[in-house]
Enzyme design. Sequence first.
Site, PDB file in Angstrom:
ATOM      1  N   GLY A  78      27.775  42.927  39.725  1.00  0.00           N
ATOM      2  CA  GLY A  78      26.414  42.514  40.057  1.00  0.00           C
ATOM      3  C   GLY A  78      26.302  41.618  41.266  1.00  0.00           C
ATOM      4  N   GLU A  79      25.062  41.426  41.721  1.00  0.00           N
ATOM      5  CA  GLU A  79      24.762  40.543  42.846  1.00  0.00           C
ATOM      6  C   GLU A  79      24.017  39.321  42.291  1.00  0.00           C
ATOM      7  OE1 GLU A  79      25.343  39.918  46.127  1.00  0.00           O
ATOM      8  OE2 GLU A  79      23.997  38.261  45.686  1.00  0.00           O
ATOM      9  N   SER A 100      29.366  34.207  44.738  1.00  0.00           N
ATOM     10  CA  SER A 100      29.669  35.129  45.828  1.00  0.00           C
ATOM     11  C   SER A 100      28.490  36.073  46.033  1.00  0.00           C
ATOM     12  CB  SER A 100      30.925  35.938  45.495  1.00  0.00           C
ATOM     13  OG  SER A 100      31.202  36.866  46.522  1.00  0.00           O
ATOM     14  N   CYS A 150      25.393  47.229  39.371  1.00  0.00           N
ATOM     15  CA  CYS A 150      24.969  46.568  40.607  1.00  0.00           C
ATOM     16  C   CYS A 150      24.082  47.529  41.371  1.00  0.00           C
ATOM     17  CB  CYS A 150      26.186  46.205  41.459  1.00  0.00           C
ATOM     18  SG  CYS A 150      25.773  45.178  42.897  1.00  0.00           S
ATOM     19  N   CYS A 198      39.507  42.814  42.240  1.00  0.00           N
ATOM     20  CA  CYS A 198      38.213  42.803  42.943  1.00  0.00           C
ATOM     21  C   CYS A 198      37.710  44.221  43.150  1.00  0.00           C
ATOM     22  CB  CYS A 198      38.341  42.181  44.324  1.00  0.00           C
ATOM     23  SG  CYS A 198      38.963  40.514  44.330  1.00  0.00           S
ATOM     24  N   ASN A 212      41.307  47.368  46.817  1.00  0.00           N
ATOM     25  CA  ASN A 212      41.803  47.897  45.546  1.00  0.00           C
ATOM     26  C   ASN A 212      41.186  49.265  45.302  1.00  0.00           C
ATOM     27  OD1 ASN A 212      43.359  45.559  44.666  1.00  0.00           O
ATOM     28  ND2 ASN A 212      41.377  44.535  44.584  1.00  0.00           N
ATOM     29  N   CYS A 226      27.674  49.211  47.667  1.00  0.00           N
ATOM     30  CA  CYS A 226      28.700  49.066  48.703  1.00  0.00           C
ATOM     31  C   CYS A 226      29.744  50.166  48.473  1.00  0.00           C
ATOM     32  CB  CYS A 226      29.361  47.693  48.638  1.00  0.00           C
ATOM     33  SG  CYS A 226      28.185  46.324  48.804  1.00  0.00           S
ATOM     34  N   SER A 282      30.461  37.856  51.124  1.00  0.00           N
ATOM     35  CA  SER A 282      31.181  39.123  51.310  1.00  0.00           C
ATOM     36  C   SER A 282      30.765  39.698  52.656  1.00  0.00           C
ATOM     37  CB  SER A 282      30.816  40.085  50.175  1.00  0.00           C
ATOM     38  OG  SER A 282      31.293  39.576  48.950  1.00  0.00           O
ATOM     39  N   LEU A 283      31.562  39.430  53.681  1.00  0.00           N
ATOM     40  CA  LEU A 283      31.161  39.844  55.042  1.00  0.00           C
ATOM     41  C   LEU A 283      31.727  41.224  55.395  1.00  0.00           C
ATOM     42  CD1 LEU A 283      29.587  38.920  57.538  1.00  0.00           C
ATOM     43  CD2 LEU A 283      31.678  37.840  58.372  1.00  0.00           C
ATOM     44  N   HIS A 284      33.030  41.359  55.379  1.00  0.00           N
ATOM     45  CA  HIS A 284      33.714  42.660  55.477  1.00  0.00           C
ATOM     46  C   HIS A 284      33.680  43.378  56.821  1.00  0.00           C
ATOM     47  CE1 HIS A 284      34.171  42.119  51.265  1.00  0.00           C
ATOM     48  NE2 HIS A 284      32.964  42.480  50.924  1.00  0.00           N
ATOM     49  N   CYS A 339      36.277  35.317  36.200  1.00  0.00           N
ATOM     50  CA  CYS A 339      35.420  36.096  37.091  1.00  0.00           C
ATOM     51  C   CYS A 339      34.295  36.669  36.233  1.00  0.00           C
ATOM     52  CB  CYS A 339      36.255  37.188  37.742  1.00  0.00           C
ATOM     53  SG  CYS A 339      35.343  38.191  38.913  1.00  0.00           S
ATOM     54  N   GLU A 372      32.269  43.670  32.079  1.00  0.00           N
ATOM     55  CA  GLU A 372      33.649  43.223  32.140  1.00  0.00           C
ATOM     56  C   GLU A 372      33.741  41.810  32.700  1.00  0.00           C
ATOM     57  OE1 GLU A 372      36.123  47.317  32.188  1.00  0.00           O
ATOM     58  OE2 GLU A 372      35.572  46.604  34.165  1.00  0.00           O
ATOM     59  N   CYS A 420      33.244  49.664  46.588  1.00  0.00           N
ATOM     60  CA  CYS A 420      33.254  48.913  45.320  1.00  0.00           C
ATOM     61  C   CYS A 420      33.027  49.853  44.146  1.00  0.00           C
ATOM     62  CB  CYS A 420      32.177  47.834  45.342  1.00  0.00           C
ATOM     63  SG  CYS A 420      32.133  46.853  43.832  1.00  0.00           S
TER      64      CYS A 420
HETATM   65  N1  SAH Z   1      27.805  41.133  44.810  1.00  0.00           N
HETATM   66  C1  SAH Z   1      28.582  39.928  45.058  1.00  0.00           C
HETATM   67  C2  SAH Z   1      29.509  39.616  43.927  1.00  0.00           C
HETATM   68  C3  SAH Z   1      30.689  40.577  43.773  1.00  0.00           C
HETATM   69  S1  SAH Z   1      32.101  39.723  44.306  1.00  0.00           S
HETATM   70  C4  SAH Z   1      29.284  40.040  46.381  1.00  0.00           C
HETATM   71  O1  SAH Z   1      29.184  41.097  47.015  1.00  0.00           O
HETATM   72  O2  SAH Z   1      29.860  39.073  46.838  1.00  0.00           O
HETATM   73  C5  SAH Z   1      33.324  40.919  44.363  1.00  0.00           C
HETATM   74  C6  SAH Z   1      34.131  40.815  45.666  1.00  0.00           C
HETATM   75  O3  SAH Z   1      35.106  41.864  45.678  1.00  0.00           O
HETATM   76  C7  SAH Z   1      33.253  41.007  46.869  1.00  0.00           C
HETATM   77  O4  SAH Z   1      33.720  40.272  47.957  1.00  0.00           O
HETATM   78  C8  SAH Z   1      33.441  42.468  47.092  1.00  0.00           C
HETATM   79  O5  SAH Z   1      33.046  42.843  48.360  1.00  0.00           O
HETATM   80  C9  SAH Z   1      34.913  42.644  46.827  1.00  0.00           C
HETATM   81  N2  SAH Z   1      35.284  44.030  46.539  1.00  0.00           N
HETATM   82  C10 SAH Z   1      34.489  44.999  46.076  1.00  0.00           C
HETATM   83  N3  SAH Z   1      35.166  46.145  45.925  1.00  0.00           N
HETATM   84  C11 SAH Z   1      36.427  45.893  46.289  1.00  0.00           C
HETATM   85  C12 SAH Z   1      37.611  46.688  46.310  1.00  0.00           C
HETATM   86  N4  SAH Z   1      37.606  47.957  45.928  1.00  0.00           N
HETATM   87  N5  SAH Z   1      38.754  46.096  46.722  1.00  0.00           N
HETATM   88  C13 SAH Z   1      38.756  44.797  47.074  1.00  0.00           C
HETATM   89  N6  SAH Z   1      37.668  44.001  47.059  1.00  0.00           N
HETATM   90  C14 SAH Z   1      36.514  44.550  46.670  1.00  0.00           C
END
Ligand code: SAH
Length: 373
Positions: A169-170, A201, A116, A342, A299, A120, A223-225, A109, A96, A123
């Site tokens: 993907g990463e 990212s 992936c 996202c 999301n 996580c 992507s720290l979180h 995007c 996608e 995701c």
């Molecule tokens: N693997 C890379 C590229 C993916 S970027 C990375 O982790 O950065 C996609 C972004 O959306 C990342 O910041 C990811 O953490 C975030 N994301 C993933 N699932 C999500 C969700 N359900 N709601 C909001 N953001 C999400």
Amino acid sequence: MSYANTGTNLLDFDRGALAAWFEAMGEKPFRATQLLKWIYQQGCDDFQQMTNLSKALRARLGEVACIDAPTVVDVQRSADGSRKWLMELADGNRIETVYIPEDDRATLCVSSQVGCSLNCGFCSTAQQGFARNLSTAEIIGQVWRANRELANDPQHPGSVSNVVMMGMGEPLLNLDQVVPAMNLMQDDFALALSKRRVTLSTAGVVPGLRELARRSDVSLALSLHAPTDALRSELVPLNRKYPIAEVLDACREYVGEGRRRVTVEYVMLDGVNDRDEQAHALARLLRQLPSKVNLIPFNPFPGTRYRRSPRERIDRFREILHAAGIVTITRRTRGDDINAACGQLAGEFQDRTRRRERIQVKLAGGLDETDVA
Ligand code: SAH
């Protein structure tokens, strides 16, 4: 292979590789810049139309090469103008790609892998498992295809002005294919996007960050979180291998070479990572890193155990960071009515990890949590 064309796919080559390929054919290397302009600036995939090449060369290219991007098998349009394309690859896998128009830009995007491998928990892509890396042609081909689709649209929404490697993907686990694709995005003879308009990212693959610094010059998002290793290891299992301090060190080195600040992504999960003290801890952590923060309201997707933080919580979190001197924005949720936001990208492919299957059994009540690691 479902593609009609055969031969070397020229979308796999950045300018240097294309020049070398022409030289190996006994042609002048400047043919590379001519070809790139046709492909990326004219959106042309037919050698016969490339009128500044001799007839003989056009015929030869038709025999030995092709220009093959992923094909569009479905498009979904959001009420907010975003679109999600389901694109099919030569082997039948589907990925996608999301188009997000805004007043002053149009962001694409782009996916870097089929699925992936990082798993996580918040995701949706992770739930689908992992099939394989994308090739350079399949990565840059998403942008090429998007521009073609947009050019053919009677409503003329323009072309892609920004690319974020934030799809499935990463990207740092597929650098060999991602770097030439990003070179093409930035090349004046190809897509000519400035380095501020191409963003990679990552979830924090430390060796990949170091290699990226050597091989490329794009904007970086992390992507720290979570502000602590204990929580981050739960949300982003990769953290067990590369803990926060090491990741931030590698990011600092990356921006240290005269690059722009890192965008720190932080998904807002209700009751998990959105408390006041976590905002304070995040602010302390980021004191040492030239950065700005993007708060991403979570999301949801089917089967998730997380919930989006309430609006007031997100605002409060942002205020704390702001008061600590950190530029912070809340990312507007786009395309969520078509599952294009996202973390909602899924695609259609054969999961080689069998994670999807295990998750489905778990959702049906057959396994406990630890079976789906
Ligand atoms: N693997 C890379 C590229 C993916 S970027 C990375 O982790 O950065 C996609 C972004 O959306 C990342 O910041 C990811 O953490 C975030 N994301 C993933 N699932 C999500 C969700 N359900 N709601 C909001 N953001 C999400």
